[in-house]
Design a protein around this motif. Sequence first.
Motif, mmCIF file in Angstrom:
data_model
loop_
_atom_site.group_PDB
_atom_site.id
_atom_site.type_symbol
_atom_site.label_atom_id
_atom_site.label_comp_id
_atom_site.label_asym_id
_atom_site.label_seq_id
_atom_site.Cartn_x
_atom_site.Cartn_y
_atom_site.Cartn_z
ATOM 1 N N VAL A 180 0.823 -1.223 0.000
ATOM 2 C CA VAL A 180 0.000 0.000 0.000
ATOM 3 C C VAL A 180 0.854 1.269 0.000
ATOM 4 O O VAL A 180 0.527 2.244 -0.678
ATOM 5 C CB VAL A 180 -0.934 0.021 1.250
ATOM 6 C CG1 VAL A 180 -1.717 1.327 1.326
ATOM 7 C CG2 VAL A 180 -1.883 -1.161 1.218
ATOM 8 N N HIS A 181 1.959 1.253 0.740
ATOM 9 C CA HIS A 181 2.692 2.491 1.024
ATOM 10 C C HIS A 181 3.888 2.777 0.124
ATOM 11 O O HIS A 181 4.501 3.833 0.251
ATOM 12 C CB HIS A 181 3.167 2.479 2.490
ATOM 13 C CG HIS A 181 2.057 2.466 3.481
ATOM 14 N ND1 HIS A 181 2.082 1.708 4.637
ATOM 15 C CD2 HIS A 181 0.860 3.109 3.496
ATOM 16 C CE1 HIS A 181 0.968 1.894 5.313
ATOM 17 N NE2 HIS A 181 0.205 2.736 4.643
ATOM 18 N N TYR A 182 4.236 1.843 -0.764
ATOM 19 C CA TYR A 182 5.454 2.049 -1.552
ATOM 20 C C TYR A 182 5.216 2.789 -2.869
ATOM 21 O O TYR A 182 6.092 3.483 -3.356
ATOM 22 C CB TYR A 182 6.166 0.704 -1.810
ATOM 23 C CG TYR A 182 7.246 0.410 -0.784
ATOM 24 C CD1 TYR A 182 6.958 0.492 0.580
ATOM 25 C CD2 TYR A 182 8.543 0.067 -1.162
ATOM 26 C CE1 TYR A 182 7.931 0.232 1.533
ATOM 27 C CE2 TYR A 182 9.532 -0.188 -0.210
ATOM 28 C CZ TYR A 182 9.215 -0.103 1.140
ATOM 29 O OH TYR A 182 10.193 -0.354 2.084
ATOM 30 N N LYS A 183 4.016 2.625 -3.450
ATOM 31 C CA LYS A 183 3.747 3.282 -4.736
ATOM 32 C C LYS A 183 2.515 4.170 -4.600
ATOM 33 O O LYS A 183 1.526 3.796 -3.969
ATOM 34 C CB LYS A 183 3.514 2.239 -5.831
ATOM 35 C CG LYS A 183 4.744 1.416 -6.161
ATOM 36 C CD LYS A 183 4.585 0.736 -7.529
ATOM 37 C CE LYS A 183 5.854 -0.014 -7.909
ATOM 38 N NZ LYS A 183 5.848 -1.403 -7.472
ATOM 39 N N CYS A 204 -4.559 11.504 4.578
ATOM 40 C CA CYS A 204 -5.511 12.253 3.751
ATOM 41 C C CYS A 204 -5.190 13.742 3.779
ATOM 42 O O CYS A 204 -5.272 14.424 2.748
ATOM 43 C CB CYS A 204 -6.938 11.996 4.222
ATOM 44 S SG CYS A 204 -7.417 10.260 4.126
ATOM 45 N N TYR A 205 -4.818 14.257 4.948
ATOM 46 C CA TYR A 205 -4.409 15.661 5.052
ATOM 47 C C TYR A 205 -3.171 15.931 4.195
ATOM 48 O O TYR A 205 -3.098 16.925 3.472
ATOM 49 C CB TYR A 205 -4.095 16.030 6.504
ATOM 50 C CG TYR A 205 -5.300 16.279 7.373
ATOM 51 C CD1 TYR A 205 -5.939 17.522 7.379
ATOM 52 C CD2 TYR A 205 -5.806 15.282 8.200
ATOM 53 C CE1 TYR A 205 -7.043 17.758 8.189
ATOM 54 C CE2 TYR A 205 -6.913 15.507 9.016
ATOM 55 C CZ TYR A 205 -7.532 16.754 9.003
ATOM 56 O OH TYR A 205 -8.620 16.976 9.798
ATOM 57 N N ALA A 206 -2.190 15.042 4.308
ATOM 58 C CA ALA A 206 -0.949 15.224 3.553
ATOM 59 C C ALA A 206 -1.205 15.165 2.056
ATOM 60 O O ALA A 206 -0.704 16.002 1.298
ATOM 61 C CB ALA A 206 0.070 14.153 3.959
ATOM 62 N N TYR A 207 -1.992 14.192 1.635
ATOM 63 C CA TYR A 207 -2.315 14.043 0.210
ATOM 64 C C TYR A 207 -3.040 15.290 -0.300
ATOM 65 O O TYR A 207 -2.713 15.826 -1.367
ATOM 66 C CB TYR A 207 -3.184 12.796 -0.001
ATOM 67 C CG TYR A 207 -3.387 12.445 -1.464
ATOM 68 C CD1 TYR A 207 -2.630 11.442 -2.067
ATOM 69 C CD2 TYR A 207 -4.311 13.133 -2.241
ATOM 70 C CE1 TYR A 207 -2.801 11.129 -3.406
ATOM 71 C CE2 TYR A 207 -4.488 12.834 -3.587
ATOM 72 C CZ TYR A 207 -3.741 11.826 -4.161
ATOM 73 O OH TYR A 207 -3.900 11.523 -5.499
ATOM 74 N N ALA A 229 5.305 6.232 -1.125
ATOM 75 C CA ALA A 229 4.186 6.741 -1.939
ATOM 76 C C ALA A 229 4.040 8.250 -1.783
ATOM 77 O O ALA A 229 3.772 8.967 -2.758
ATOM 78 C CB ALA A 229 2.887 6.037 -1.535
ATOM 79 N N MET A 230 4.231 8.753 -0.572
ATOM 80 C CA MET A 230 4.142 10.201 -0.330
ATOM 81 C C MET A 230 5.370 10.936 -0.887
ATOM 82 O O MET A 230 5.264 12.069 -1.338
ATOM 83 C CB MET A 230 3.995 10.498 1.169
ATOM 84 C CG MET A 230 2.618 10.216 1.719
ATOM 85 S SD MET A 230 1.333 11.329 1.073
ATOM 86 C CE MET A 230 -0.061 10.726 2.050
ATOM 87 N N TRP A 231 6.507 10.269 -0.839
ATOM 88 C CA TRP A 231 7.702 10.887 -1.448
ATOM 89 C C TRP A 231 7.460 11.057 -2.949
ATOM 90 O O TRP A 231 7.844 12.067 -3.541
ATOM 91 C CB TRP A 231 8.953 10.025 -1.206
ATOM 92 C CG TRP A 231 9.187 9.647 0.233
ATOM 93 C CD1 TRP A 231 8.663 10.260 1.336
ATOM 94 C CD2 TRP A 231 9.991 8.566 0.714
ATOM 95 N NE1 TRP A 231 9.086 9.618 2.479
ATOM 96 C CE2 TRP A 231 9.900 8.580 2.136
ATOM 97 C CE3 TRP A 231 10.771 7.587 0.105
ATOM 98 C CZ2 TRP A 231 10.571 7.656 2.938
ATOM 99 C CZ3 TRP A 231 11.431 6.656 0.907
ATOM 100 C CH2 TRP A 231 11.334 6.699 2.304
ATOM 101 N N GLU A 232 6.828 10.043 -3.534
ATOM 102 C CA GLU A 232 6.504 10.095 -4.966
ATOM 103 C C GLU A 232 5.534 11.249 -5.257
ATOM 104 O O GLU A 232 5.699 11.984 -6.232
ATOM 105 C CB GLU A 232 5.873 8.759 -5.387
ATOM 106 C CG GLU A 232 5.747 8.552 -6.878
ATOM 107 C CD GLU A 232 5.015 7.251 -7.230
ATOM 108 O OE1 GLU A 232 4.307 7.254 -8.255
ATOM 109 O OE2 GLU A 232 5.138 6.253 -6.487
#
Length: 442
Positions: A180-183, A204-207, A229-232
Motif C-alpha cells: 500500500v505504502h510504496y507506490k 488524507c491531510y498530507a495528500y 508513496a508520499m515521497w513520490e
Amino acid sequence: MTQNNVKPAEGKLGIMVVGCGAVATTFMTGVLMARKGLTKPVGSMTQYDKIRVGKGEAKKYLPYSEIVPMAKLDDIVFGSWDVYPQNAYQAAMYAEVLKEKDIEPVRDELEKIVPMKAAFDKNYAKRLEGDNVKDCKTRWEMVEALREDIRNFKKANGCTRIVVLWAASTEIYVPVCEEVHYKLGDLEAAMKADDREHVAPSMCYAYAALTEGAPFIMGAPNTTVDIPAMWELAEKTKMPIAGKDFKTGQTLVKSGFSPIIGTRCLGLSGWFSTNILGNRDGLVLDEPANFRTKEVSKLSTLETILKPDWQPDLYGHGNDEDTQYYHKVRINYYPPRNDNKEGWDNIDIFGWMGYPMQIKINFLCRDSILAAPLCLDLCLLSDLAARAGRYGTQRFLSFFLKSPMHDYTQGEEAVNNLYQQYTMLKNAIREMGGYEADEEID
C-alpha cells in the motif's frame, strides 16, 4: 556570492494547522502577540538566529531574512481543523498553557479562527471524543473534502501560498506496508477502496495539501509522509515535505547531550528516559497503540549517534544479545502536570579502565512553549523551500524534528546529532541565499 533564485514572499501566507489544541493555540497566540509588539518570539531560529556567510574578509553574520526572502509574521493568516468546535481563543483558554493576560490582547483575532470539521477516525485516537467531524464514507472522500477546505480557505483569506502543519495528536502506529505504502498508485487505490487499516486520516491531510500545492509538515511521530508513496507525490507535485515529530524536550536534550559522550569517547552502558505529562497528548499516548508510534520515534535518536559498530568498546554491550547499551523510553500520563511535562534521564556511562559514572538530567519543560517556535520555523522554512523550488523530503529541517525522515528503502540513516543537523540547516539557508554551502558534516 551568486544571486539567489528564490521567489519573493509576496502576499499572504496561510498556515492551516491540523489540531487546535495546546500546541496550535500557543503557536497562533504567540505569533499574533509578537506582530503587535506585545511579546518576543523567543526560541525561533528564523526570528533570532544569525548564520555566517562568506569567509575571510567577506565573512558576515546575518539573520535568515537578510540571506533569503522570508515571509513576515504580518503576512500570516491562520486556519485550523479540529474534532472539537471551540474557536482558538476558547481552546487557548482551555489549554491553560498561557496566562489570560497573554491571550486577551489578541482575543478578537483568535475568536475568528474557528476550526473546520476534522477528517477523523476514532480508531486512530480512541481517547478523543470530539464531534466536529466530517461525514466521509471513504478515505478518498476525506481527501476531496480537505482539498476543498484548502481551496476555500485560500480564496476566502486572499492567500497566495498555503502551508499545512500537523499539530494534532499522535495516531496509532501504522507499520509501513509495501503493498500500500510504496507506490502512489497503490496508496490512491487503497484510499478509494477505503482501506482504513493502512490509510490513516493524517495521510488524507498530507495528500490533500500536496495536491493543492501546499508543503506538508508532520509534527507528530505518525507514519503519514514517511512512506515512499508520499515521497513520490511530493516529487510529482514539486512540493516540500518534512517530518516527523517536533523535537521539544527530552529528545532535544538527547540529540544535544549524546554527542558530548561520543566526542569525548566515553562509554555508555544504558540510557533510561521517562516522562510525565498531562495534556491531551499525554491522554492519547496513554493508549499503548499510540505510545508505540511515539516510542519508535524517541528510540531512534540515540542509535544513530552512538553506534556499536563504530565503537564496539564504548557502545557494544547491554541489550540485544550483548551488542548494544540498554536504551529505554517511558511516557506516563499524569493529569496534574497538564502541559508542563517533566523528563528524567538517567545515563550510565563508563570511563578510563571501565570505571562507571552517572549523569542525571531533569528537564521541567513546557511542551507547547518549546513546540510553538518550532511550528513557526518549520512553516516559514517549508514555505521558503517551496519558493526556492526544493521538493520532496527536506532533510535540512531535521534540526526541528525528533525522528527525521530519510530514505530507509535505500538504507539511508537519519542524521540525529543536533550539531550536524544545525550544519545542514545553515548550509541549506546559505545555498538558497546564493552563498556557498561551506561547512562539512563530519
